[in-house]
Design a protein around this motif. Structure first.
Motif, PDB file in Angstrom:
ATOM      1  N   ARG A   1      64.927  21.392  52.656  1.00  0.00           N
ATOM      2  CA  ARG A   1      64.511  22.412  51.696  1.00  0.00           C
ATOM      3  C   ARG A   1      65.027  22.038  50.307  1.00  0.00           C
ATOM      4  O   ARG A   1      66.222  21.925  50.106  1.00  0.00           O
ATOM      5  CB  ARG A   1      65.052  23.778  52.124  1.00  0.00           C
ATOM      6  CG  ARG A   1      64.593  24.940  51.262  1.00  0.00           C
ATOM      7  CD  ARG A   1      65.274  26.240  51.682  1.00  0.00           C
ATOM      8  NE  ARG A   1      64.969  26.585  53.056  1.00  0.00           N
ATOM      9  CZ  ARG A   1      65.830  26.476  54.056  1.00  0.00           C
ATOM     10  NH1 ARG A   1      67.062  26.034  53.835  1.00  0.00           N
ATOM     11  NH2 ARG A   1      65.483  26.801  55.285  1.00  0.00           N
ATOM     12  N   TRP A   2      64.134  21.836  49.358  1.00  0.00           N
ATOM     13  CA  TRP A   2      64.533  21.395  48.026  1.00  0.00           C
ATOM     14  C   TRP A   2      65.438  22.415  47.349  1.00  0.00           C
ATOM     15  O   TRP A   2      65.217  23.625  47.436  1.00  0.00           O
ATOM     16  CB  TRP A   2      63.305  21.189  47.142  1.00  0.00           C
ATOM     17  CG  TRP A   2      62.409  20.054  47.509  1.00  0.00           C
ATOM     18  CD1 TRP A   2      61.919  19.757  48.752  1.00  0.00           C
ATOM     19  CD2 TRP A   2      61.854  19.072  46.622  1.00  0.00           C
ATOM     20  NE1 TRP A   2      61.105  18.656  48.698  1.00  0.00           N
ATOM     21  CE2 TRP A   2      61.037  18.212  47.404  1.00  0.00           C
ATOM     22  CE3 TRP A   2      61.955  18.838  45.264  1.00  0.00           C
ATOM     23  CZ2 TRP A   2      60.335  17.148  46.866  1.00  0.00           C
ATOM     24  CZ3 TRP A   2      61.250  17.770  44.712  1.00  0.00           C
ATOM     25  CH2 TRP A   2      60.456  16.932  45.507  1.00  0.00           C
ATOM     26  N   THR A   3      66.454  21.917  46.640  1.00  0.00           N
ATOM     27  CA  THR A   3      67.321  22.773  45.832  1.00  0.00           C
ATOM     28  C   THR A   3      66.754  22.871  44.424  1.00  0.00           C
ATOM     29  O   THR A   3      65.855  22.122  44.034  1.00  0.00           O
ATOM     30  CB  THR A   3      68.737  22.193  45.770  1.00  0.00           C
ATOM     31  OG1 THR A   3      68.699  20.947  45.045  1.00  0.00           O
ATOM     32  CG2 THR A   3      69.304  21.947  47.164  1.00  0.00           C
ATOM     33  N   GLU A   4      67.305  23.787  43.629  1.00  0.00           N
ATOM     34  CA  GLU A   4      66.844  23.938  42.250  1.00  0.00           C
ATOM     35  C   GLU A   4      67.125  22.676  41.437  1.00  0.00           C
ATOM     36  O   GLU A   4      66.317  22.282  40.589  1.00  0.00           O
ATOM     37  CB  GLU A   4      67.513  25.150  41.597  1.00  0.00           C
ATOM     38  CG  GLU A   4      67.037  26.488  42.158  1.00  0.00           C
ATOM     39  CD  GLU A   4      65.537  26.704  41.974  1.00  0.00           C
ATOM     40  OE1 GLU A   4      65.010  26.387  40.876  1.00  0.00           O
ATOM     41  OE2 GLU A   4      64.889  27.168  42.930  1.00  0.00           O
ATOM     42  N   ASP A   5      68.241  22.026  41.692  1.00  0.00           N
ATOM     43  CA  ASP A   5      68.557  20.788  40.966  1.00  0.00           C
ATOM     44  C   ASP A   5      67.541  19.694  41.298  1.00  0.00           C
ATOM     45  O   ASP A   5      67.136  18.916  40.425  1.00  0.00           O
ATOM     46  CB  ASP A   5      69.968  20.308  41.317  1.00  0.00           C
ATOM     47  CG  ASP A   5      71.046  21.174  40.679  1.00  0.00           C
ATOM     48  OD1 ASP A   5      70.723  21.910  39.720  1.00  0.00           O
ATOM     49  OD2 ASP A   5      72.196  21.121  41.137  1.00  0.00           O
ATOM     50  N   GLU A   6      67.125  19.628  42.554  1.00  0.00           N
ATOM     51  CA  GLU A   6      66.146  18.620  42.959  1.00  0.00           C
ATOM     52  C   GLU A   6      64.774  18.907  42.358  1.00  0.00           C
ATOM     53  O   GLU A   6      64.049  17.990  41.946  1.00  0.00           O
ATOM     54  CB  GLU A   6      66.079  18.555  44.487  1.00  0.00           C
ATOM     55  CG  GLU A   6      67.337  17.959  45.106  1.00  0.00           C
ATOM     56  CD  GLU A   6      67.466  18.232  46.586  1.00  0.00           C
ATOM     57  OE1 GLU A   6      68.324  17.589  47.230  1.00  0.00           O
ATOM     58  OE2 GLU A   6      66.730  19.093  47.113  1.00  0.00           O
TER      59      GLU A   6
ATOM     60  N   CYS B   1      63.877  13.741  49.935  1.00  0.00           N
ATOM     61  CA  CYS B   1      62.966  14.880  49.815  1.00  0.00           C
ATOM     62  C   CYS B   1      61.565  14.503  50.274  1.00  0.00           C
ATOM     63  O   CYS B   1      61.136  13.357  50.140  1.00  0.00           O
ATOM     64  CB  CYS B   1      62.914  15.366  48.369  1.00  0.00           C
ATOM     65  SG  CYS B   1      64.449  16.164  47.811  1.00  0.00           S
TER      66      CYS B   1
ATOM     67  N   ALA C   1      61.051  25.470  49.836  1.00  0.00           N
ATOM     68  CA  ALA C   1      61.696  25.890  48.597  1.00  0.00           C
ATOM     69  C   ALA C   1      61.042  27.152  48.052  1.00  0.00           C
ATOM     70  O   ALA C   1      61.707  28.038  47.511  1.00  0.00           O
ATOM     71  CB  ALA C   1      61.634  24.769  47.559  1.00  0.00           C
TER      72      ALA C   1
ATOM     73  N   ARG D   1      62.339  29.957  50.035  1.00  0.00           N
ATOM     74  CA  ARG D   1      63.722  30.231  49.620  1.00  0.00           C
ATOM     75  C   ARG D   1      63.757  31.055  48.340  1.00  0.00           C
ATOM     76  O   ARG D   1      64.541  32.009  48.215  1.00  0.00           O
ATOM     77  CB  ARG D   1      64.466  28.916  49.406  1.00  0.00           C
ATOM     78  CG  ARG D   1      65.857  29.085  48.772  1.00  0.00           C
ATOM     79  CD  ARG D   1      66.537  27.767  48.496  1.00  0.00           C
ATOM     80  NE  ARG D   1      65.776  26.876  47.624  1.00  0.00           N
ATOM     81  CZ  ARG D   1      65.684  27.032  46.305  1.00  0.00           C
ATOM     82  NH1 ARG D   1      66.281  28.056  45.700  1.00  0.00           N
ATOM     83  NH2 ARG D   1      64.993  26.169  45.582  1.00  0.00           N
TER      84      ARG D   1
ATOM     85  N   ASP E   1      71.098  30.482  54.095  1.00  0.00           N
ATOM     86  CA  ASP E   1      72.292  29.981  53.433  1.00  0.00           C
ATOM     87  C   ASP E   1      73.155  31.141  52.935  1.00  0.00           C
ATOM     88  O   ASP E   1      72.679  32.257  52.718  1.00  0.00           O
ATOM     89  CB  ASP E   1      71.905  29.101  52.237  1.00  0.00           C
ATOM     90  CG  ASP E   1      71.082  27.892  52.673  1.00  0.00           C
ATOM     91  OD1 ASP E   1      71.237  27.486  53.831  1.00  0.00           O
ATOM     92  OD2 ASP E   1      70.309  27.390  51.849  1.00  0.00           O
TER      93      ASP E   1
END
Length: 355
Positions: free
Chosen positions: A171-176, A283, A291, A294, A325
């Motif tokens: 699951r992509w993070t905001e930084d990614e 990714c 994402a 999320r 999370d």
């Protein structure tokens, strides 16, 4: 018979006592070589044989009660025919791989112990193992109904698939997400695909075949290919800007340099290369849908609201995508409510004591 160091190649003497060569591999058509052994032409024929597809199962004799027999019966059953075409394709891929390994093996020979060994051998691919186990259960339903195995023979019930530790696609993070956007600006094909996946919250299979008609009047309207679930969601500003910047294809929104819709592998390859270029080799495009889910969860959307965007049919599946999370801000708010309620009770008890 004369042996060859080449796999599946054997020699034999014809009626003139001349040595001939043939390619024989189980499940594949027999090929008799025309070129002299060891020549460049022979090597090209051999390479072509290795690249050929297996013979269609329909053209091969089925052994009653075998894996091939039961799989063929399943394909003709409503349990399979009622599935969405995209799901049928996935299931066929799993079952044909299983059939390649065990085509003529009797279904009744797959007891719980043997299935457990299969699951253990697939521990490095827990999701694939779980899918195979699910399909084996379907095959045994067919086998029991056709009286190919005893009526109470249900070995899958006594097995467990390996536990999936990673939860599937990352699951992509905001930084990614920010790193990808920085590498691929508006007006590039990877960015258009990225924004459709993220802000459309749909599967790659639906995004790569999305047409202009599906984004008419400021909304994304489509029937999902995997589930036939209808979605009708607004096009938000970031996606609108991306669509305006293009590049848009003539028939589908995203097309190859030849003006054709992307194939499944082609679309994945294009996005995977873009992820690597952005320094995100871990990714994958499907992680953008996770994402999106999320972001719905973190924004306080209810399950119903989030599912209206992603198109998931069950709360369980949606929550798997949205994630679980730790959310310190929610925990803080919850604890403030707990302490406020405690303070109110103490104050009430104090008032009663005074009275």
């Amino acid at each position: 018979m004369t042996k060859s160091p080449l796999l599946y190649v054997t020699g034999y003497r014809d009626r003139h006592q001349k040595i001939r060569w043939r390619f024989r591999r189980k499940g594949y058509a027999v090929h008799y070589f025309k070129s002299p052994y060891g020549s460049k032409e022979f090597e090209r024929e051999y390479a072509a044989c290795l690249q050929n597809d297996p013979q269609p199962i329909a053209g091969r004799k089925l052994i009653p009660g075998s894996v091939s027999d039961v799989i063929s019966r399943y394909y003709a059953d409503n349990a399979f025919l009622d599935l969405a075409p995209a799901t049928q394709k996935v299931y066929r891929g799993v079952l044909e791989q299983f059939r390649t390994a065990f085509a003529d093996t009797a279904m009744r020979s797959f007891d719980a112990e043997r299935i457990s060994r299969l699951m253990t051998a697939m521990r490095h691919k827990p999701h694939a193992a779980a899918r195979l186990r699910k399909l084996l259960a379907q095959l045994f339903v067919i086998a029991r109904r056709a009286k190919l195995v005893p009526h109470n023979f249900d070995p899958v019930r006594d097995t467990r698939p390996p536990k999936a530790g990673s939860g599937g696609y990352h699951r992509w993070t905001e930084d990614e997400l920010a790193a990808f956007e920085a590498k691929h600006p508006l007006g590039t094909k990877p960015r258009l695909a990225f924004d459709l996946l993220l802000y459309g919250a749909q599967r790659s299979g639906d995004v790569r075949l999305m047409t202009h008609a599906m984004i008419a009047r400021g909304r994304i309207r489509l029937d999902q290919s995997k589930t036939n679930n209808a979605v009708d969601i607004p096009i938000v500003e970031p996606l609108a800007l991306s669509l305006a910047a293009g590049p848009l294809g003539a028939s589908t929104l995203i097309e190859t340099k030849y003006g054709q819709p992307f194939t499944e592998k082609g679309f994945y390859g294009m996005m995977k290369d873009a992820c690597i270029d952005a320094g995100l080799p871990h990714c994958q495009p499907h992680g953008l849908r996770k994402a999106a889910a999320r972001r719905c969860r973190e924004s306080g959307c209810s399950d119903e609201e989030g599912m209206a965007i992603t198109g998931h049919k069950t709360v369980k599946e949606y929550r798997l995508y949205a994630g679980s999370d730790a959310r310190p801000e929610v925990a803080d708010a919850a604890m403030r409510k707990v302490m406020a309620n405690r303070s109110a009770k103490v104050a009430t008890n104090g008032d009663q004591t005074v009275v």
